[in-house]
Design a protein around this motif. Structure first.
Motif, PDB file in Angstrom:
ATOM      1  N   MET A   3      20.669 -19.140 -43.999  1.00 21.45           N
ATOM      2  CA  MET A   3      20.657 -17.725 -44.359  1.00 21.45           C
ATOM      3  C   MET A   3      20.309 -17.552 -45.845  1.00 21.45           C
ATOM      4  O   MET A   3      19.575 -16.635 -46.216  1.00 21.45           O
ATOM      5  CB  MET A   3      22.023 -17.106 -44.071  1.00 21.45           C
ATOM      6  CG  MET A   3      22.089 -15.657 -44.335  1.00 21.45           C
ATOM      7  SD  MET A   3      22.240 -14.856 -42.774  1.00 21.45           S
ATOM      8  CE  MET A   3      22.665 -13.240 -43.272  1.00 21.45           C
ATOM      9  N   VAL A   4      20.801 -18.462 -46.677  1.00 20.96           N
ATOM     10  CA  VAL A   4      20.504 -18.398 -48.109  1.00 20.96           C
ATOM     11  C   VAL A   4      19.023 -18.691 -48.345  1.00 20.96           C
ATOM     12  O   VAL A   4      18.348 -17.970 -49.091  1.00 20.96           O
ATOM     13  CB  VAL A   4      21.391 -19.393 -48.893  1.00 20.96           C
ATOM     14  CG1 VAL A   4      20.948 -19.487 -50.339  1.00 20.96           C
ATOM     15  CG2 VAL A   4      22.848 -19.002 -48.796  1.00 20.96           C
ATOM     16  N   LEU A   5      18.509 -19.723 -47.691  1.00 21.01           N
ATOM     17  CA  LEU A   5      17.095 -20.070 -47.851  1.00 21.01           C
ATOM     18  C   LEU A   5      16.195 -18.959 -47.314  1.00 21.01           C
ATOM     19  O   LEU A   5      15.157 -18.645 -47.907  1.00 21.01           O
ATOM     20  CB  LEU A   5      16.797 -21.397 -47.139  1.00 21.01           C
ATOM     21  CG  LEU A   5      15.419 -21.993 -47.346  1.00 21.01           C
ATOM     22  CD1 LEU A   5      15.138 -22.215 -48.825  1.00 21.01           C
ATOM     23  CD2 LEU A   5      15.287 -23.289 -46.590  1.00 21.01           C
ATOM     24  N   GLU A   6      16.607 -18.354 -46.213  1.00 17.32           N
ATOM     25  CA  GLU A   6      15.861 -17.234 -45.650  1.00 17.32           C
ATOM     26  C   GLU A   6      15.826 -16.060 -46.619  1.00 17.32           C
ATOM     27  O   GLU A   6      14.773 -15.470 -46.867  1.00 17.32           O
ATOM     28  CB  GLU A   6      16.522 -16.811 -44.338  1.00 17.32           C
ATOM     29  CG  GLU A   6      15.988 -15.548 -43.741  1.00 17.32           C
ATOM     30  CD  GLU A   6      16.877 -15.062 -42.614  1.00 17.32           C
ATOM     31  OE1 GLU A   6      16.767 -13.853 -42.312  1.00 17.32           O
ATOM     32  OE2 GLU A   6      17.667 -15.836 -42.053  1.00 17.32           O
ATOM     33  N   SER A   7      16.970 -15.744 -47.202  1.00 11.78           N
ATOM     34  CA  SER A   7      17.046 -14.626 -48.152  1.00 11.78           C
ATOM     35  C   SER A   7      16.247 -14.903 -49.423  1.00 11.78           C
ATOM     36  O   SER A   7      15.570 -14.012 -49.945  1.00 11.78           O
ATOM     37  CB  SER A   7      18.501 -14.348 -48.514  1.00 11.78           C
ATOM     38  OG  SER A   7      19.228 -13.978 -47.378  1.00 11.78           O
ATOM     39  N   VAL A   8      16.320 -16.124 -49.895  1.00 10.48           N
ATOM     40  CA  VAL A   8      15.581 -16.481 -51.114  1.00 10.48           C
ATOM     41  C   VAL A   8      14.077 -16.421 -50.874  1.00 10.48           C
ATOM     42  O   VAL A   8      13.324 -15.875 -51.696  1.00 10.48           O
ATOM     43  CB  VAL A   8      16.016 -17.875 -51.618  1.00 10.48           C
ATOM     44  CG1 VAL A   8      15.075 -18.392 -52.690  1.00 10.48           C
ATOM     45  CG2 VAL A   8      17.436 -17.821 -52.138  1.00 10.48           C
ATOM     46  N   SER A   9      13.611 -16.954 -49.749  1.00 10.16           N
ATOM     47  CA  SER A   9      12.169 -16.949 -49.493  1.00 10.16           C
ATOM     48  C   SER A   9      11.661 -15.532 -49.241  1.00 10.16           C
ATOM     49  O   SER A   9      10.591 -15.160 -49.733  1.00 10.16           O
ATOM     50  CB  SER A   9      11.814 -17.877 -48.333  1.00 10.16           C
ATOM     51  OG  SER A   9      12.401 -17.426 -47.140  1.00 10.16           O
ATOM     52  N   ALA A  52      10.821 -15.811 -41.570  1.00 12.57           N
ATOM     53  CA  ALA A  52      10.839 -15.428 -40.154  1.00 12.57           C
ATOM     54  C   ALA A  52      11.238 -16.590 -39.267  1.00 12.57           C
ATOM     55  O   ALA A  52      12.016 -16.426 -38.321  1.00 12.57           O
ATOM     56  CB  ALA A  52       9.469 -14.890 -39.743  1.00 12.57           C
ATOM     57  N   VAL A  53      10.718 -17.782 -39.554  1.00 15.07           N
ATOM     58  CA  VAL A  53      11.080 -18.957 -38.759  1.00 15.07           C
ATOM     59  C   VAL A  53      12.564 -19.272 -38.916  1.00 15.07           C
ATOM     60  O   VAL A  53      13.249 -19.601 -37.939  1.00 15.07           O
ATOM     61  CB  VAL A  53      10.200 -20.167 -39.154  1.00 15.07           C
ATOM     62  CG1 VAL A  53      10.724 -21.458 -38.548  1.00 15.07           C
ATOM     63  CG2 VAL A  53       8.770 -19.935 -38.715  1.00 15.07           C
ATOM     64  N   LEU A  54      13.065 -19.157 -40.121  1.00 18.97           N
ATOM     65  CA  LEU A  54      14.490 -19.408 -40.334  1.00 18.97           C
ATOM     66  C   LEU A  54      15.353 -18.343 -39.661  1.00 18.97           C
ATOM     67  O   LEU A  54      16.436 -18.643 -39.161  1.00 18.97           O
ATOM     68  CB  LEU A  54      14.791 -19.462 -41.829  1.00 18.97           C
ATOM     69  CG  LEU A  54      14.226 -20.674 -42.567  1.00 18.97           C
ATOM     70  CD1 LEU A  54      14.465 -20.539 -44.061  1.00 18.97           C
ATOM     71  CD2 LEU A  54      14.821 -21.959 -42.044  1.00 18.97           C
ATOM     72  N   ALA A  55      14.881 -17.116 -39.622  1.00 15.78           N
ATOM     73  CA  ALA A  55      15.664 -16.036 -39.024  1.00 15.78           C
ATOM     74  C   ALA A  55      15.678 -16.111 -37.504  1.00 15.78           C
ATOM     75  O   ALA A  55      16.712 -15.899 -36.880  1.00 15.78           O
ATOM     76  CB  ALA A  55      15.114 -14.681 -39.472  1.00 15.78           C
ATOM     77  N   PHE A  56      14.537 -16.422 -36.901  1.00 22.65           N
ATOM     78  CA  PHE A  56      14.429 -16.383 -35.447  1.00 22.65           C
ATOM     79  C   PHE A  56      14.541 -17.749 -34.795  1.00 22.65           C
ATOM     80  O   PHE A  56      14.570 -17.846 -33.575  1.00 22.65           O
ATOM     81  CB  PHE A  56      13.112 -15.722 -35.041  1.00 22.65           C
ATOM     82  CG  PHE A  56      13.007 -14.307 -35.517  1.00 22.65           C
ATOM     83  CD1 PHE A  56      13.932 -13.354 -35.131  1.00 22.65           C
ATOM     84  CD2 PHE A  56      11.995 -13.919 -36.370  1.00 22.65           C
ATOM     85  CE1 PHE A  56      13.844 -12.050 -35.569  1.00 22.65           C
ATOM     86  CE2 PHE A  56      11.897 -12.622 -36.821  1.00 22.65           C
ATOM     87  CZ  PHE A  56      12.824 -11.679 -36.422  1.00 22.65           C
ATOM     88  N   GLY A  57      14.572 -18.798 -35.591  1.00 22.02           N
ATOM     89  CA  GLY A  57      14.660 -20.139 -35.030  1.00 22.02           C
ATOM     90  C   GLY A  57      13.306 -20.640 -34.560  1.00 22.02           C
ATOM     91  O   GLY A  57      12.311 -19.921 -34.578  1.00 22.02           O
ATOM     92  N   VAL A  58      13.291 -21.890 -34.140  1.00 27.26           N
ATOM     93  CA  VAL A  58      12.048 -22.496 -33.678  1.00 27.26           C
ATOM     94  C   VAL A  58      11.788 -22.031 -32.248  1.00 27.26           C
ATOM     95  O   VAL A  58      12.578 -22.284 -31.340  1.00 27.26           O
ATOM     96  CB  VAL A  58      12.134 -24.034 -33.751  1.00 27.26           C
ATOM     97  CG1 VAL A  58      10.857 -24.658 -33.240  1.00 27.26           C
ATOM     98  CG2 VAL A  58      12.404 -24.477 -35.173  1.00 27.26           C
ATOM     99  N   SER A  59      10.677 -21.323 -32.063  1.00 25.77           N
ATOM    100  CA  SER A  59      10.306 -20.811 -30.745  1.00 25.77           C
ATOM    101  C   SER A  59       8.798 -20.604 -30.717  1.00 25.77           C
ATOM    102  O   SER A  59       8.103 -20.863 -31.700  1.00 25.77           O
ATOM    103  CB  SER A  59      11.033 -19.494 -30.458  1.00 25.77           C
ATOM    104  OG  SER A  59      10.594 -18.499 -31.349  1.00 25.77           O
TER     105      SER A  59
END
Length: 100
Positions: A3-9, A52-59
Motif C-alpha cells: 500500500m505504501v509503494l502503491e501510494s508513493v508511485s 494499478a498492478v499493486l492495487a489490483f494484484g496480478v491478473s
C-alpha cells in the motif's frame, strides 16, 4: 508495504503530470510544450501502471495495463520527436533531409 509503494508511485506520477502540465501551460512555443510531454510518457505512465498492478494484484487486467504502459513508454519519445520535426518543418525551420 504494498500500500505504501502503491501510494508513493501514484503520488510521484501525479506530481510528474502536474509539473508537466504547468510547464506546458506556461511554455511559449509548441516545441517547448513538447518537451514537457516526455516525462509523462516515460515516467508517469509506468508509475501509474505500477500503482494499478499493486492495487489490483496480478491478473489479466493488470497484464493489460502493463502492456499498454510499455507501448506508451516505448512509442512516446519517438512520436514526440516526429511531431516536433513536423511542427518545426511547418514553421520554416530547416530540419534536414530524411533520416533514411
Amino acid at each position: 508495504m504494498t500500500m505504501v509503494l502503491e501510494s508513493v508511485s501514484a503520488g510521484a506520477a501525479v506530481l510528474i503530470v502536474a509539473y508537466a502540465s504547468f510547464g506546458a501551460l506556461f511554455a511559449r512555443s509548441t516545441l517547448a510544450r513538447l518537451h514537457f510531454l516526455a516525462p509523462v510518457t516515460t515516467l508517469a505512465v509506468p508509475l501509474f501502471s505500477l500503482a494499478a498492478v499493486l492495487a489490483f494484484g496480478v491478473s489479466l487486467g493488470s497484464a493489460t495495463v502493463v502492456a499498454i504502459a510499455l507501448v506508451v513508454a516505448a512509442s512516446g519519445p519517438a512520436l514526440t520527436a516526429a511531431v516536433g520535426r513536423a511542427v518545426a518543418a511547418e514553421s520554416g525551420v530547416d530540419v534536414g533531409g530524411s533520416p533514411e
